[in-house]
Design a protein around this motif. Structure first.
Motif, PDB file in Angstrom:
ATOM      1  N   UNK A  68       0.838  -1.197   0.000  1.00 40.57           N
ATOM      2  CA  UNK A  68       0.000   0.000   0.000  1.00 40.57           C
ATOM      3  C   UNK A  68       0.866   1.237   0.000  1.00 40.57           C
ATOM      4  N   UNK A  69       0.376   2.277  -0.685  1.00 44.59           N
ATOM      5  CA  UNK A  69       1.076   3.568  -0.697  1.00 44.59           C
ATOM      6  C   UNK A  69       0.058   4.672  -0.452  1.00 44.59           C
ATOM      7  N   UNK A  70       0.530   5.756   0.104  1.00 43.20           N
ATOM      8  CA  UNK A  70      -0.322   6.886   0.475  1.00 43.20           C
ATOM      9  C   UNK A  70      -0.212   7.975  -0.566  1.00 43.20           C
ATOM     10  N   UNK A  71      -1.342   8.500  -0.950  1.00 44.24           N
ATOM     11  CA  UNK A  71      -1.365   9.670  -1.804  1.00 44.24           C
ATOM     12  C   UNK A  71      -1.371  10.868  -0.855  1.00 44.24           C
ATOM     13  N   UNK A  72      -0.210  11.453  -0.646  1.00 42.21           N
ATOM     14  CA  UNK A  72      -0.056  12.510   0.341  1.00 42.21           C
ATOM     15  C   UNK A  72      -0.716  13.819  -0.083  1.00 42.21           C
ATOM     16  N   UNK A  73      -1.192  13.888  -1.330  1.00 46.66           N
ATOM     17  CA  UNK A  73      -1.982  15.052  -1.738  1.00 46.66           C
ATOM     18  C   UNK A  73      -3.315  15.087  -0.997  1.00 46.66           C
ATOM     19  N   UNK A  74      -3.800  13.909  -0.565  1.00 44.71           N
ATOM     20  CA  UNK A  74      -5.113  13.822   0.069  1.00 44.71           C
ATOM     21  C   UNK A  74      -5.083  13.323   1.513  1.00 44.71           C
ATOM     22  N   UNK A  75      -3.976  12.738   1.960  1.00 42.54           N
ATOM     23  CA  UNK A  75      -3.853  12.261   3.345  1.00 42.54           C
ATOM     24  C   UNK A  75      -3.805  13.459   4.279  1.00 42.54           C
ATOM     25  N   UNK A  76      -4.715  13.480   5.256  1.00 40.33           N
ATOM     26  CA  UNK A  76      -4.769  14.599   6.201  1.00 40.33           C
ATOM     27  C   UNK A  76      -4.000  14.303   7.488  1.00 40.33           C
ATOM     28  N   UNK A  77      -3.378  13.133   7.577  1.00 42.79           N
ATOM     29  CA  UNK A  77      -2.552  12.813   8.741  1.00 42.79           C
ATOM     30  C   UNK A  77      -3.343  12.488   9.990  1.00 42.79           C
ATOM     31  N   UNK A  78      -4.516  11.916   9.837  1.00 36.64           N
ATOM     32  CA  UNK A  78      -5.374  11.639  10.994  1.00 36.64           C
ATOM     33  C   UNK A  78      -4.825  10.521  11.876  1.00 36.64           C
ATOM     34  N   UNK A  79      -4.032   9.608  11.316  1.00 35.01           N
ATOM     35  CA  UNK A  79      -3.433   8.528  12.090  1.00 35.01           C
ATOM     36  C   UNK A  79      -4.309   7.301  12.278  1.00 35.01           C
ATOM     37  N   UNK A  80      -5.480   7.290  11.677  1.00 36.34           N
ATOM     38  CA  UNK A  80      -6.347   6.114  11.806  1.00 36.34           C
ATOM     39  C   UNK A  80      -5.661   4.885  11.232  1.00 36.34           C
ATOM     40  N   UNK A  81      -4.944   5.031  10.141  1.00 39.74           N
ATOM     41  CA  UNK A  81      -4.241   3.896   9.539  1.00 39.74           C
ATOM     42  C   UNK A  81      -3.239   3.291  10.522  1.00 39.74           C
ATOM     43  N   UNK A  82      -2.496   4.142  11.231  1.00 39.24           N
ATOM     44  CA  UNK A  82      -1.514   3.661  12.203  1.00 39.24           C
ATOM     45  C   UNK A  82      -2.193   2.986  13.388  1.00 39.24           C
ATOM     46  N   UNK A  83      -3.324   3.527  13.821  1.00 39.10           N
ATOM     47  CA  UNK A  83      -4.063   2.937  14.941  1.00 39.10           C
ATOM     48  C   UNK A  83      -4.594   1.561  14.575  1.00 39.10           C
ATOM     49  N   UNK A  84      -5.074   1.395  13.355  1.00 32.79           N
ATOM     50  CA  UNK A  84      -5.676   0.127  12.927  1.00 32.79           C
ATOM     51  C   UNK A  84      -4.655  -0.906  12.469  1.00 32.79           C
ATOM     52  N   UNK A  85      -3.410  -0.515  12.277  1.00 30.96           N
ATOM     53  CA  UNK A  85      -2.369  -1.438  11.803  1.00 30.96           C
ATOM     54  C   UNK A  85      -1.944  -2.373  12.930  1.00 30.96           C
ATOM     55  N   UNK A  86      -2.432  -3.604  12.892  1.00 32.60           N
ATOM     56  CA  UNK A  86      -2.165  -4.574  13.964  1.00 32.60           C
ATOM     57  C   UNK A  86      -0.685  -4.938  14.098  1.00 32.60           C
ATOM     58  N   UNK A  87       0.076  -5.106  12.996  1.00 30.58           N
ATOM     59  CA  UNK A  87       1.500  -5.411  13.165  1.00 30.58           C
ATOM     60  C   UNK A  87       2.353  -4.211  13.564  1.00 30.58           C
ATOM     61  N   UNK A  88       1.762  -3.010  13.600  1.00 25.91           N
ATOM     62  CA  UNK A  88       2.523  -1.820  13.963  1.00 25.91           C
ATOM     63  C   UNK A  88       3.488  -1.361  12.888  1.00 25.91           C
ATOM     64  N   UNK A  89       3.129  -1.590  11.638  1.00 24.94           N
ATOM     65  CA  UNK A  89       4.012  -1.228  10.530  1.00 24.94           C
ATOM     66  C   UNK A  89       3.934   0.253  10.176  1.00 24.94           C
ATOM     67  N   UNK A  90       2.899   0.948  10.637  1.00 26.71           N
ATOM     68  CA  UNK A  90       2.707   2.356  10.283  1.00 26.71           C
ATOM     69  C   UNK A  90       2.947   3.226  11.514  1.00 26.71           C
ATOM     70  N   UNK A  91       3.806   4.201  11.333  1.00 26.92           N
ATOM     71  CA  UNK A  91       4.068   5.178  12.402  1.00 26.92           C
ATOM     72  C   UNK A  91       3.772   6.571  11.838  1.00 26.92           C
ATOM     73  N   UNK A  92       3.223   7.416  12.688  1.00 28.45           N
ATOM     74  CA  UNK A  92       2.975   8.790  12.301  1.00 28.45           C
ATOM     75  C   UNK A  92       4.189   9.625  12.718  1.00 28.45           C
ATOM     76  N   UNK A  93       4.714  10.407  11.794  1.00 27.58           N
ATOM     77  CA  UNK A  93       5.882  11.258  12.076  1.00 27.58           C
ATOM     78  C   UNK A  93       5.517  12.703  11.740  1.00 27.58           C
ATOM     79  N   UNK A  94       6.179  13.624  12.430  1.00 24.33           N
ATOM     80  CA  UNK A  94       5.942  15.045  12.175  1.00 24.33           C
ATOM     81  C   UNK A  94       6.292  15.375  10.724  1.00 24.33           C
TER      82      UNK A  94
END
Length: 97
Positions: A68-94
């Motif tokens: 999966x890849x993120x289209x950063x033109x539309x990603x608002x950085x809400x972090x729901x993807x990181x919260x729902x990622x069970x293996x912890x593969x997604x981290x939110x960074x500044x």
């Protein structure tokens, strides 16, 4: 010929679609609102698709290899993807501007 929008039932709509006939949502690049962005550790990603499923902005696309890849033109950085990622593969960074 497509039906007028008001004739579609909710279950006939595609998941995460942008309907050009109704408005111009695809023209607004809302990713500029973001203060954090998702970063994926591909070694931890199991390609489960939970990030894609829960993304409220339809900003995640699946690649040909199943990742999966993120289209950063539309990603608002809400972090729901990181919260729902069970293996912890997604981290939110500044976001760096």
């Amino acid at each position: 010929m497509a039906k007028p929008m008001e004739q579609y039932k909710w279950h006939e709509l595609n998941v995460g679609c942008v309907i050009e006939e109704v408005g111009n949502a695809s023209e607004y690049k809302t990713g500029d609102w973001r203060s954090q962005k998702p970063v994926v550790n591909q070694d931890k990603c199991i390609k489960c698709g939970l990030c894609w499923l829960f993304c409220p902005d339809a900003a995640i696309e699946q690649t040909e290899d199943g990742r999966y890849r993120w289209n950063l033109d539309y990603c608002k950085g809400c972090g729901i993807c990181a919260t729902e990622c069970k293996p912890g593969a997604i981290k939110m960074v500044e976001e760096e501007r």
